[in-house]
Design a protein around this motif. Structure first.
Motif: not given
Length: 151
Positions: A101-108
């Motif tokens: 979740y953190l990785r995807e949020t950072f990418k977004a």
């Protein structure tokens, strides 16, 4: 610690650790119990009862002052005053790894940042083009405007 002091989280954890260790000792004694261990068992039971009593008193003192206690340690160990993102809660409910979740949020966030950066650059380019066009049509006013901007 006096009887009026509120227990810290560390003190409660240490006391709980002592109680759990005493339970372990009692289980070991009972696993190999025979009549020769009666005195040892009785001593351990008395010690266990004292530890549990101390723990009960400590917890009573802790709950008596919960409303008035605002120490850094208490605030650090609770969710009071902290907001958990709804997306994180939904992701956890869906069984998604918090790291994912953190990785995807950072990418977004990074993607949105790049989009905003592109919009800023486009607006700056538009401004400079408008100023250049205005300079061709109204040279005196454009020069005065540039002077006011400090260009």
């Amino acid at each position: 610690m006096s009887s009026n002091d509120l227990p810290t989280t560390t003190a409660i954890a240490n006391q709980l650790s002592r109680v759990l260790w005493k339970i372990h000792e009692l289980e070991a004694t009972l696993a190999s119990y025979d009549a020769t261990h009666a005195e040892s068992l009785e001593q351990r039971l008395v010690q266990y009862e004292e530890l549990v009593s101390q723990m009960r008193d400590m917890l009573k003192r802790g709950t008596a002052g919960v409303d008035t206690l605002h120490s850094e340690e208490t605030q650090r160990n609770t969710l009071a005053g902290r907001k958990v993102p709804d997306g994180l809660v939904r992701a956890l409910d869906a069984g998604i790894n918090p790291d994912e979740y953190l990785r995807e949020t950072f990418k977004a966030c990074r993607r949105d940042n790049q989009i905003s950066k592109g919009k800023c650059e486009a607006l700056q380019l538009l401004f400079s083009n408008l100023l250049a066009d205005a300079g061709g049509v109204f040279p005196e006013e454009a020069a005065e405007y540039r002077q006011l901007l400090g260009m």
